[in-house]
Structure formats: structure tokens, C-alpha cells
Design an enzyme around this catalytic site. Sequence first.
Site, PDB file in Angstrom:
ATOM      1  N   HIS A 259      -7.611  -8.169  -2.601  1.00 25.38           N
ATOM      2  CA  HIS A 259      -8.903  -7.519  -2.358  1.00 25.38           C
ATOM      3  C   HIS A 259      -8.829  -6.036  -2.661  1.00 25.38           C
ATOM      4  CE1 HIS A 259      -6.689  -6.844   1.387  1.00 25.38           C
ATOM      5  NE2 HIS A 259      -7.400  -5.747   1.500  1.00 25.38           N
TER       6      HIS A 259
ATOM      7  N   TYR B 284       0.840  -1.200   0.000  1.00 28.75           N
ATOM      8  CA  TYR B 284       0.000   0.000   0.000  1.00 28.75           C
ATOM      9  C   TYR B 284       0.874   1.250   0.000  1.00 28.75           C
ATOM     10  CZ  TYR B 284      -4.347  -2.455   1.156  1.00 28.75           C
ATOM     11  OH  TYR B 284      -5.458  -3.253   1.130  1.00 28.75           O
TER      12      TYR B 284
ATOM     13  N   HIS C  98     -10.761  -2.567  -1.310  1.00 30.29           N
ATOM     14  CA  HIS C  98     -11.703  -1.990  -0.352  1.00 30.29           C
ATOM     15  C   HIS C  98     -12.711  -1.139  -1.119  1.00 30.29           C
ATOM     16  CE1 HIS C  98      -9.368  -3.049   3.285  1.00 30.29           C
ATOM     17  NE2 HIS C  98      -8.339  -2.957   2.461  1.00 30.29           N
TER      18      HIS C  98
ATOM     19  N   TYR D 179      -1.091  -9.968   0.600  1.00 27.60           N
ATOM     20  CA  TYR D 179       0.011  -9.521   1.451  1.00 27.60           C
ATOM     21  C   TYR D 179      -0.087 -10.139   2.838  1.00 27.60           C
ATOM     22  CZ  TYR D 179      -3.431  -6.068   3.026  1.00 27.60           C
ATOM     23  OH  TYR D 179      -4.560  -5.453   3.497  1.00 27.60           O
TER      24      TYR D 179
ATOM     25  N   ARG E 171      -3.625 -11.828   3.528  1.00 30.42           N
ATOM     26  CA  ARG E 171      -4.902 -11.387   2.972  1.00 30.42           C
ATOM     27  C   ARG E 171      -5.026 -11.876   1.537  1.00 30.42           C
ATOM     28  NH1 ARG E 171      -8.173  -7.741   4.332  1.00 30.42           N
ATOM     29  NH2 ARG E 171      -9.532  -9.438   3.757  1.00 30.42           N
TER      30      ARG E 171
END
Lengths: 245, 211
Positions: free
Chosen positions: A166, A114, A168, A153, A163
Amino acid sequence: MANDIKQHFVPRDRTWHPPAYAPGYKTSVPRSPQQALVSMLNRTVSELSGPDFRKLRMGAHDNDLLLNFRDNEQQAGLPIGERIMMFGRVIDQFGKPVPHTLVEMWQANAGGRYRHKKDGYLAPLDPNFGGVGRCLTDEEGWYRFRTIKPGPYPWPNDANSWRPAHIHVSVMGPAISTRLITQMYFEGDPLIPLCPIVHTLRDPEAVETMMGRLDMARSRTMDYLAYRFDIVVRGALQTYFENQG
Amino acid sequence: MQQPNTLPASASVLRETASQTAGPYVHIGLALSIAGLPPRAEEIWNEMAHEDAEGERIELVGRVIDGNNDTVRDALLELWQADAQGEYHESYDLQAPFNSFGRTAATVENEGEWRVVTVKPGAVEFPDGRHMAPHVNLAIFARGINIHLNTRLYFDDEAQANLQCPVLNAIESPNRRKTLIAHKEESSDGITRYRFDIRLQGEKETVFFDF
């Protein structure tokens, strides 16, 4: 300005949504209320109204993550990763389209990193990828984004938690009562059944509501794959029998 | 643990898309400058009232505190309130003097203290014609919160209105009602400031609503 109550919403089924306390997802343990929620039996204009973002000024590429982050305009390139279009319709529980509503999304890059000061994962940032998008649905409730498929990640939960890929997704809908934040997963990802956050849901059918589905018909030849993600918000009911004793 | 979903779903309605936590990086999507991202043409943020907004300009500040008494430093909050006359402004317009909607965040940088500039809301009608005490609707999103929490902020200098508020009175425990009252603070910079700490769990846990 509108203080007339125009609509009510189908009550939220809180056994369908994840519970606040879901100990497999460790952070929920200290962040979940222990007291029962207080139900508002009389909903008021405070809950039944909400913001309309049609006057929010958007940039030309706000919904195009392939183009909306460029460190250096002169040497700007494209982000690395799987080019996809994420699209779908925002509808309510009665199948009615939700037009002109704000859909926002954010995600990691192709390597699962991120662009956030707090993300210290060793996978590198992509100089041409920011990972944030927004748009309004059109007259018929459709929205779309162009982006890169995010990578999975690792995160500190169990000794080896990852995770699934995905995105959000945040949607407002017609009132603060319909406000929803969720995550879109990619169908077929084998990390989905291993994920403690996915497991906060008790009903496997509820997990299915979060699947982005490969849509070859909307994919563009030699350019991008398409994933369809329809979002269902609480159904709006007209107020037929208000204040009639 | 609760049992798997046992409520009968109505055959006539679709199921709502399930909620998931906003996660630790919610700020890159909904509070860009805090994440270190360049802002866009217009952002939804924490100045709900410009200088020329009608009403008493106030500042709301507070912290979100978890069940270990630790300050949460990765929350996003959304606010929804009426203007000084008790009217909601549905059209979000950054050119307008006042907006009913706002966002703010508790972060590492602000040591978990969120902040909003707004005006004190007027009273809004309850469906039966009585008035609710002035209040701000708040939604809390964060890592570890699987479905956002809805609460209300009331003002401690509205004691009489608070005593008569039908929503506050619908909370069975009078002790718990107190968790929704923001406290006026003396400030040196001339703006009236109200402090509202949200306790997610444990002693003095904030009331959260289902609506």
C-alpha cells in the site's frame, strides 16, 4: 485572507468511512472516542476554509521517488524494485476536478521496510529509496508520482498479520472539511481481504475506492507500469440560500 | 457493531474515497525530520508565526492520551487558525510572517509532547454575525485512528468569549465543553504557553466534531 463562506460540502457519510472503534484492528480499541461526535449544524468559516499550497516551494524531484533519495550523490543509483507510475485525478463528489491541491504520499520500499527510525523489520533499507513524495494537482486535478511498488510487511496485530502492499495518500482539497488520509492498495493483491485495517470498512464498495488499478495505456514501454488512483473528496456546494430567513 | 452501510447514497454524487489510518510511520510522509529523513526545500511545520507576526506570540503544547491513560507517541496534528485579527490566511507561504496552517507531532523523542509556535487568534464570525471565541482547529491522525479526529482548542483566559461562543454552547454537556479549553501556564522564558491535552477515550474524553 478570506473569511467569506464561499461553499459548503456534502456531509460526510460516516457509515461509509471506517468507525473509530474497529476491534479487529487492535490499536483502535484504546484510541477510539466513546462519546458521540458533536455535529456542527452551522458550519463556519473555520471549517469551510483551508490552506492553499501554491506558494510552497517544491524540489524538482519531490514527486519522483526513483530520484529523490540519494545517500551519496557521487555513487547514486536507482532503487531496487518494480518501477511504477502512480497517477490519477483528484475530483469532488460532483466529478469536478480539484486543481492545485496538495497530494502527499509515503510508503515502504520493495521489501516492505520503511525508512523510519521505529521500523525494525529485518528486510533491509534500500540506500537509494526514501519513500516520500508530494505534488500539487494541475489545472484539471491530475497528479502523478514515479516510485517503486512497495512490498507487504508483517505487523503485530493478530499472530500473523501482514499489510497488503500500500501507499499512504494524503490530500487536502479546498478546505479542512475535505481533508483526507487514505491508503492506495494494488488491485488483485490477495492480502487485501485478510487485512484488519482494510476490514475496518464495512462496505466492500468502500474498499473498492482505495484500489490502484493497472493502466497499461499509461504504462511506459520498457520503463514502468502505471497504476491509476483517483481520489474523490467531498463535493463543494455553492451557498445559494444563506441568511435569507 | 454497526450494520453495513444503510444510508441511501444519492445517485447524483460519487462516494468519497474511504479514510484509512495514517499508520505508525506517518512521519516519513508528513514530518520528515522526525522520521530521520532529510528535509526538502520547504516543509510544512510547527512555526506558524515568525518573530515579526502581528499579535501575541504564543506557544501551544500538549499530549494525546489514549483510553489506558498512556501518552500517544506517534500522532500527527494539523492546526488551522485565524490571525490576530480573526482572518484566515489561505495562502501557505513560509516567507509570510504568519501562516494559518501548521503541523506538529507527538513522538518518542519529545515524549509525546507536541509543540507549536503561533499567535493568539482573533475572534471569527459565526454565520449569523455573532462571534466565536478565539480558537484553533485541530485534526489528529495516528495509528489506530481510522478517520482523523477534529477538535478545537479554546483559551482559558477568554472566559467571557468562551461563555458566549455559539459552537461551544452547541455542546450539550457543559462538563464536556471544558475539555476544549487550553490552560495558560507560567513560563520562565517570556513566551505565553497554553497546554492542551487531548484525551481520545474515557474519563474527560475530548469533544470531537463532525462537520
